[in-house]
Design an enzyme around this catalytic site. Structure first.
Site, short mmCIF file in Angstrom:
data_model
loop_
_atom_site.label_atom_id
_atom_site.label_comp_id
_atom_site.label_asym_id
_atom_site.label_seq_id
_atom_site.Cartn_x
_atom_site.Cartn_y
_atom_site.Cartn_z
N ARG A 1 0.95 -1.00 0.03
CA ARG A 1 0.12 -0.04 -0.10
C ARG A 1 0.70 1.43 0.03
NH1 ARG A 1 -5.29 -1.57 3.74
NH2 ARG A 1 -6.03 -3.11 2.44
N ASP B 1 -13.60 9.34 15.96
CA ASP B 1 -12.57 8.18 15.31
C ASP B 1 -11.57 8.91 14.85
OD1 ASP B 1 -13.30 5.40 13.88
OD2 ASP B 1 -11.63 6.45 12.63
#
Length: 307
Positions: A43, A154
């Site tokens: 990634r 979050d």
């Protein structure tokens, strides 16, 4: 932009892997062991190609110089974490919250309506969990705002943006009764928007669970839900986060973890409560006749097995 094929050419050295893994751990607690090295390498290699960077060292430098945490670090967190969730996930535990925990907390504080039960959905991802709490509370006859207040946080700004929009696809409703979706969502072009009546009762905030100064802004809480989050941390970070939850909870408050998570080897400061719907953790209150730490519960169960 990097040259075509550049991502495939990059190979992460042991030292580069250690540097990147340590940076993510120190910034937000994310743990990358050898089992997830390939994922990290591929990634980030693709990201290096997009940015025209020629090495993982150069990417590490870019991360270290993102002092705001809103640039490359934000991208990395959004793209290296899993945000798998859906409405009414682990429903039995949510029913324990609505039908058992909230009424018991109301009784302790003097009855319904005296003070709202304060609930923190820590690691709320795209918002299905906190919205599920409000939805089920309303279905049970509770009044959000009067009987309970829901805070959600979050570390991913991308997920918080989605949560605040409140628009979801079919996959978010795999465990949702059709009548609930019809009642609380409006559909358009295959997407479902949650009603403003539910949305207005959830307060979202960007928060890193390792940033204790930010979590202090939430004040004392009655319930903390942190489900399927600490599995991504190493042992040291798990203990640190659980200590934060213990500090945030009022005496007699509840901690709800995911079904694949437990406090074994993490903390003995909570008792394990067997409710009608599910098992949850509770911070004992002073002179509490129900006081039983998780450690004592486990020891008792072991004695039973040996009997």
């Amino acid at each position: 932009m990097g040259a075509p094929g550049r991502a495939e050419e990059l190979v992460m050295s042991d030292s580069e892997f250690r540097m990147l893994a340590e940076l993510f751990k120190s910034h937000c607690g994310l743990h990358f062991g050898q089992e997830s090295r390939y994922l990290l390498e591929r990634r980030i290699a693709r990201r290096c190609a997009d940015l025209g960077l020629r090495s993982f060292n150069a990417y590490h430098y870019a991360l270290r110089n993102d002092t705001s945490g809103e640039g490359e670090l934000a991208w990395a967190i959004d793209n290296l974490t899993t945000n798998e969730t859906y409405f009414l996930r682990e429903r039995a535990q949510l029913m324990a919250l609505i039908e058992e925990i909230i009424p018991s907390l109301q009784a302790r504080s003097g009855g319904a309506g005296v003070a709202p039960v304060s609930i923190w959905s820590a690691g709320c991802s795209s918002g299905e969990e906190p919205y599920s709490i409000v939805l089920l509370a309303q279905e049970a006859g509770l009044q959000p705002g009067r009987d309970l207040r829901v805070y959600a946080s979050d570390i991913s700004r991308q997920m918080l943006h989605k949560a605040r929009r409140g628009v979801y696809r079919e996959a978010s409703f795999r465990q949702t009764d059709p009548f609930l979706r019809e009642k609380y969502f409006s559909e358009k072009d295959g997407q479902f928007r949650i009603s403003d009546e539910i949305k207005k009762h959830v307060s979202f905030a960007h928060l890193n669970l390792l940033d204790e100064s930010r979590s202090a802004l939430l004040g004392s809480l009655d319930v903390v839900l942190c489900r399927n989050v600490i599995i991504y941390f190493d042992l040291e970070t798990k203990r640190r986060v659980v200590r934060t939850f213990h500090q945030k909870l009022k005496p007699g408050g509840f901690l709800l973890l995911g079904h694949s998570e437990s406090l074994i080897n993490l903390s003995t400061d909570f008792e394990l409560k067997h409710l009608r719907h599910d098992m949850v953790y509770r911070k004992p209150a002073e002179n509490d006749p129900w006081h039983e730490t998780a450690e004592r519960t486990l020891a008792r169960l072991e004695r039973r097995r040996g009997a």
